[in-house]
Design a protein around this motif. Structure first.
Motif, PDB file in Angstrom:
ATOM      1  N   ILE A 156       9.799  -1.527  23.333  1.00 63.52           N
ATOM      2  CA  ILE A 156       9.776  -0.298  22.549  1.00 63.52           C
ATOM      3  C   ILE A 156       8.322  -0.020  22.152  1.00 63.52           C
ATOM      4  CG2 ILE A 156      12.123  -0.548  21.690  1.00 63.52           C
ATOM      5  CD1 ILE A 156      10.936  -1.427  18.988  1.00 63.52           C
ATOM      6  N   SER A 157       7.996   1.241  21.948  1.00 59.02           N
ATOM      7  CA  SER A 157       6.636   1.645  21.596  1.00 59.02           C
ATOM      8  C   SER A 157       6.398   1.454  20.099  1.00 59.02           C
ATOM      9  CB  SER A 157       6.420   3.106  21.969  1.00 59.02           C
ATOM     10  OG  SER A 157       7.216   3.941  21.132  1.00 59.02           O
ATOM     11  N   LEU A 158       5.147   1.593  19.706  1.00 55.15           N
ATOM     12  CA  LEU A 158       4.812   1.539  18.278  1.00 55.15           C
ATOM     13  C   LEU A 158       5.512   2.664  17.522  1.00 55.15           C
ATOM     14  CD1 LEU A 158       3.277   0.520  15.832  1.00 55.15           C
ATOM     15  CD2 LEU A 158       1.243   1.733  16.663  1.00 55.15           C
ATOM     16  N   ASP A 159       5.565   3.841  18.112  1.00 57.01           N
ATOM     17  CA  ASP A 159       6.258   4.955  17.459  1.00 57.01           C
ATOM     18  C   ASP A 159       7.734   4.636  17.243  1.00 57.01           C
ATOM     19  OD1 ASP A 159       3.951   6.436  17.320  1.00 57.01           O
ATOM     20  OD2 ASP A 159       4.390   7.649  19.084  1.00 57.01           O
TER      21      ASP A 159
ATOM     22  N   PRO B 188       3.611   9.260   9.724  1.00 61.73           N
ATOM     23  CA  PRO B 188       3.493   8.147  10.668  1.00 61.73           C
ATOM     24  C   PRO B 188       2.046   7.874  11.061  1.00 61.73           C
ATOM     25  CG  PRO B 188       5.319   9.563  11.286  1.00 61.73           C
ATOM     26  CD  PRO B 188       4.591  10.269  10.176  1.00 61.73           C
ATOM     27  N   GLU B 189       1.242   8.925  11.175  1.00 65.85           N
ATOM     28  CA  GLU B 189      -0.164   8.757  11.544  1.00 65.85           C
ATOM     29  C   GLU B 189      -0.923   7.960  10.485  1.00 65.85           C
ATOM     30  OE1 GLU B 189       1.712  11.810  13.795  1.00 65.85           O
ATOM     31  OE2 GLU B 189       1.491  11.675  11.599  1.00 65.85           O
ATOM     32  N   ALA B 190      -0.618   8.225   9.218  1.00 60.34           N
ATOM     33  CA  ALA B 190      -1.286   7.511   8.130  1.00 60.34           C
ATOM     34  C   ALA B 190      -0.894   6.040   8.126  1.00 60.34           C
ATOM     35  CB  ALA B 190      -0.938   8.154   6.786  1.00 60.34           C
ATOM     36  N   PHE B 191       0.391   5.780   8.351  1.00 58.97           N
ATOM     37  CA  PHE B 191       0.839   4.393   8.356  1.00 58.97           C
ATOM     38  C   PHE B 191       0.262   3.652   9.560  1.00 58.97           C
ATOM     39  CE2 PHE B 191       3.557   0.749   8.874  1.00 58.97           C
ATOM     40  CZ  PHE B 191       3.858   0.379   7.567  1.00 58.97           C
ATOM     41  N   ARG B 192       0.269   4.296  10.711  1.00 63.71           N
ATOM     42  CA  ARG B 192      -0.270   3.682  11.924  1.00 63.71           C
ATOM     43  C   ARG B 192      -1.757   3.355  11.749  1.00 63.71           C
ATOM     44  NH1 ARG B 192       1.009   5.379  17.950  1.00 63.71           N
ATOM     45  NH2 ARG B 192      -0.758   4.472  19.074  1.00 63.71           N
ATOM     46  N   ALA B 193      -2.523   4.292  11.187  1.00 65.28           N
ATOM     47  CA  ALA B 193      -3.951   4.054  10.971  1.00 65.28           C
ATOM     48  C   ALA B 193      -4.179   2.879  10.027  1.00 65.28           C
ATOM     49  CB  ALA B 193      -4.610   5.318  10.423  1.00 65.28           C
TER      50      ALA B 193
ATOM     51  N   VAL C  34      10.396   2.068   9.359  1.00 69.63           N
ATOM     52  CA  VAL C  34       9.805   2.793   8.231  1.00 69.63           C
ATOM     53  C   VAL C  34      10.329   4.225   8.133  1.00 69.63           C
ATOM     54  CG1 VAL C  34       7.659   3.620   7.167  1.00 69.63           C
ATOM     55  CG2 VAL C  34       7.702   1.394   8.351  1.00 69.63           C
ATOM     56  N   PHE C  35      10.301   4.956   9.246  1.00 68.66           N
ATOM     57  CA  PHE C  35      10.558   6.396   9.200  1.00 68.66           C
ATOM     58  C   PHE C  35      11.983   6.762   9.627  1.00 68.66           C
ATOM     59  CE2 PHE C  35       5.986   5.883   9.440  1.00 68.66           C
ATOM     60  CZ  PHE C  35       5.580   6.695   8.395  1.00 68.66           C
ATOM     61  N   TYR C  36      12.940   5.938   9.221  1.00 70.16           N
ATOM     62  CA  TYR C  36      14.353   6.246   9.413  1.00 70.16           C
ATOM     63  C   TYR C  36      14.843   7.176   8.307  1.00 70.16           C
ATOM     64  CZ  TYR C  36      14.607   2.552   5.946  1.00 70.16           C
ATOM     65  OH  TYR C  36      14.406   1.796   4.819  1.00 70.16           O
ATOM     66  N   CYS C  37      13.965   7.431   7.326  1.00 68.40           N
ATOM     67  CA  CYS C  37      14.258   8.391   6.261  1.00 68.40           C
ATOM     68  C   CYS C  37      12.945   9.081   5.890  1.00 68.40           C
ATOM     69  CB  CYS C  37      14.883   7.704   5.041  1.00 68.40           C
ATOM     70  SG  CYS C  37      13.807   6.499   4.253  1.00 68.40           S
ATOM     71  N   ASP C  38      13.028  10.114   5.094  1.00 67.02           N
ATOM     72  CA  ASP C  38      11.830  10.854   4.707  1.00 67.02           C
ATOM     73  C   ASP C  38      10.888   9.971   3.884  1.00 67.02           C
ATOM     74  OD1 ASP C  38      12.743  13.139   5.944  1.00 67.02           O
ATOM     75  OD2 ASP C  38      13.647  13.957   4.115  1.00 67.02           O
ATOM     76  N   ARG C  39       9.591  10.124   4.150  1.00 62.68           N
ATOM     77  CA  ARG C  39       8.579   9.366   3.425  1.00 62.68           C
ATOM     78  C   ARG C  39       7.510  10.332   2.905  1.00 62.68           C
ATOM     79  NH1 ARG C  39      10.911   4.529   2.350  1.00 62.68           N
ATOM     80  NH2 ARG C  39      11.553   3.437   4.265  1.00 62.68           N
TER      81      ARG C  39
ATOM     82  N   ARG D 167       0.824  -1.207   0.000  1.00 65.34           N
ATOM     83  CA  ARG D 167       0.000   0.000   0.000  1.00 65.34           C
ATOM     84  C   ARG D 167       0.862   1.262   0.000  1.00 65.34           C
ATOM     85  NH1 ARG D 167      -4.612   0.714   4.564  1.00 65.34           N
ATOM     86  NH2 ARG D 167      -4.937  -1.446   3.880  1.00 65.34           N
ATOM     87  N   PHE D 168       1.988   1.202   0.736  1.00 66.99           N
ATOM     88  CA  PHE D 168       2.832   2.389   0.861  1.00 66.99           C
ATOM     89  C   PHE D 168       4.094   2.314   0.004  1.00 66.99           C
ATOM     90  CE2 PHE D 168       0.185   2.548   4.641  1.00 66.99           C
ATOM     91  CZ  PHE D 168      -0.136   3.897   4.719  1.00 66.99           C
TER      92      PHE D 168
END
Length: 203
Positions: A55-58, A74-79, A65-70, A31-32
């Protein structure tokens, strides 16, 4: 045969779809438009900490996933990640009936990260069914480690031969059986109902 006093349930693959198993991960990656090999190598390095509540979900998403620019947040991916959880209504209704009978201690033994676990507990009303949650994120242990089953037995103080563990994966069941628990590998609600009936379990 001992009378069954406690029913311990896996959640993902039994009561609900898996939360973040390989199928769900593959769907989210597609999807992403994320590189599967890169994600998987990072996931394998942190999944144990993630599911043990270290460790937390964040933090998990930051490392995988967010070790680089996307081009997405993060909110969209988490949802999207949380939306992958779906119920098995017939199994949930059956489990609720067993709870309503008042005959059995109902508890989970499940591998789940903390935020996803809470989401699924809230979204699908699991607290109405289960009194105790031996979730990996709460106890710091994961199936099929023997200590998570031992913890459930020692906490409830119910003899293993008076317990049945319900899961969809053979290895998890084999380890529970070595502790002396009855086990059932779920394939359908009809099969589950029939095998529990053989153990004298009914609503």
């Amino acid at each position: 045969m001992s009378i069954i006093r406690a029913l311990f349930w896996d959640v993902g693959g039994v009561l609900l779809t898996n939360a973040w198993d390989h199928t769900q991960r593959a769907e989210a990656l597609e999807r992403f438009s994320l590189d599967a090999n890169d994600f998987q190598s990072r996931h394998e390095m942190v999944v144990s900490s993630f599911e043990r509540g270290k460790i937390s979900l964040d933090e998990y998403l930051e490392r995988t996933v967010f070790y680089c620019d996307r081009p997405f947040t993060p909110e969209a991916f988490r949802a999207a990640m949380l939306s992958l959880s779906q119920p098995f209504p017939d199994v949930l209704a059956f489990a609720q009936g067993l709870t309503d009978s008042g005959k059995y201690l109902m508890a989970t033994i499940n591998n789940e990260s903390r935020e996803v676990n809470y989401y699924r507990m809230d979204k699908f009303g699991l607290r109405k069914i289960f009194r105790l949650f031996f979730s990996s994120c709460f106890v710091g242990l994961r199936k099929p480690e023997s200590d998570i089953y031992r913890l459930a037995l020692e906490t409830t103080q119910i003899r293993p031969e008076e317990c049945c563990f319900i899961d969809d994966r053979a290895l998890n069941l084999e380890c529970a059986a070595k502790m002396g628990m009855h086990t059932i590998q779920v394939k359908s609600v009809e099969q589950l109902r029939e095998e529990l009936s053989k153990l004298g379990v009914s609503a």
